[in-house]
Design an enzyme around this catalytic site. Structure first.
Site, PDB file in Angstrom:
ATOM      1  CG  ASP A 184      -7.528   3.457   2.541  1.00 35.64           C
ATOM      2  OD1 ASP A 184      -8.451   3.128   1.757  1.00 35.64           O
ATOM      3  OD2 ASP A 184      -7.436   4.597   3.034  1.00 35.64           O
TER       4      ASP A 184
ATOM      5  CE  LYS B  96      -1.934   1.951   3.558  1.00 37.56           C
ATOM      6  NZ  LYS B  96      -2.737   2.275   4.768  1.00 37.56           N
TER       7      LYS B  96
END
Length: 214
Positions: free
Chosen positions: A142, A124
């Site tokens: 997320d 991420k």
């Protein structure tokens, strides 16, 4: 998990997002690629607001790997001790600063593999840096994007990688660069986890979510 929406519906959704905010920005404050890496690494299990409060003074004195190394782990802790897991994060930031200084001449690499190899930097974080700094159409998934992707049918998937793939596969190319910012902002401020603001949602009539709030 909603069923995957069709191309034309997704195009209309992102057309509305674009009309509402043509150039969405990430909310983590940074001054260069290095400080962006650090900010995103610090943001794990923490809020952007909390990270920004801690890093404003930090980045004034340590905005390069060498300056961060000069500050040292204990010096760094003094700046970030209001952030969750600050001790482990401080260790990671010092380690990644050393790697960037010794292996990359202080520069942040533009390779996902190289970024993911840095301590405290996962997929991420790497995707955020690739998207925000290097302008790659990388999709950082997320909790907000995972929820919105599944709730709306824009990018359904059982895990974050599946949602990331769905975004890449199903969202028109013209919206790829800003897709993850639009989805994060929508999830953070409108399509909230417990009480989504469906009455204020600009894609309400296109969203198949069955438990819309009145």
């Amino acid at each position: 998990m909603a069923k995957q929406l069709g191309y034309h519906t997704i195009h209309e959704i992102f057309s509305r997002f674009q009309a509402q905010e043509a150039e969405p920005k990430g909310e983590l404050e940074h001054v260069n690629a290095f400080t962006l890496v650090v900010a995103v690494a610090l943001s794990a299990q923490a809020t952007d607001v909390g990270v920004n409060k801690a890093t404003r003074a930090l980045f004034q004195i340590a905005d390069t790997p060498d300056k961060m190394l000069a500050l040292g782990e204990e010096g760094l802790i003094e700046h970030i001790k209001t952030i969750g897991l600050y001790r482990q994060k401080a260790k990671n930031v010092i380690k990644l600063s050393r790697i960037l200084s010794e292996q990359y001449l202080g520069q942040v690499p533009s390779s996902r593999a190289a970024l993911e190899a840095l301590p405290g930097v996962g997929r991420k974080t790497a995707n955020v840096v690739l998207n925000m700094w290097f302008k790659h159409p990388a999709q950082a998934v997320d909790t907000h994007i995972f929820r919105v992707g599944n709730r709306t049918g824009i990018a359904p998937g059982k895990d974050v990688v599946a949602v990331e793939r769905a975004i890449e596969d199903n969202i028109p190319v013209e919206f790829q660069q800003h897709a993850h910012h639009w989805l994060i902002l929508h999830g953070r401020y409108t399509c909230k986890a417990r009480k989504p603001l469906c009455n204020a949602c600009i894609i309400r009539n296109l969203c198949p979510f069955e438990e819309k709030t009145p």
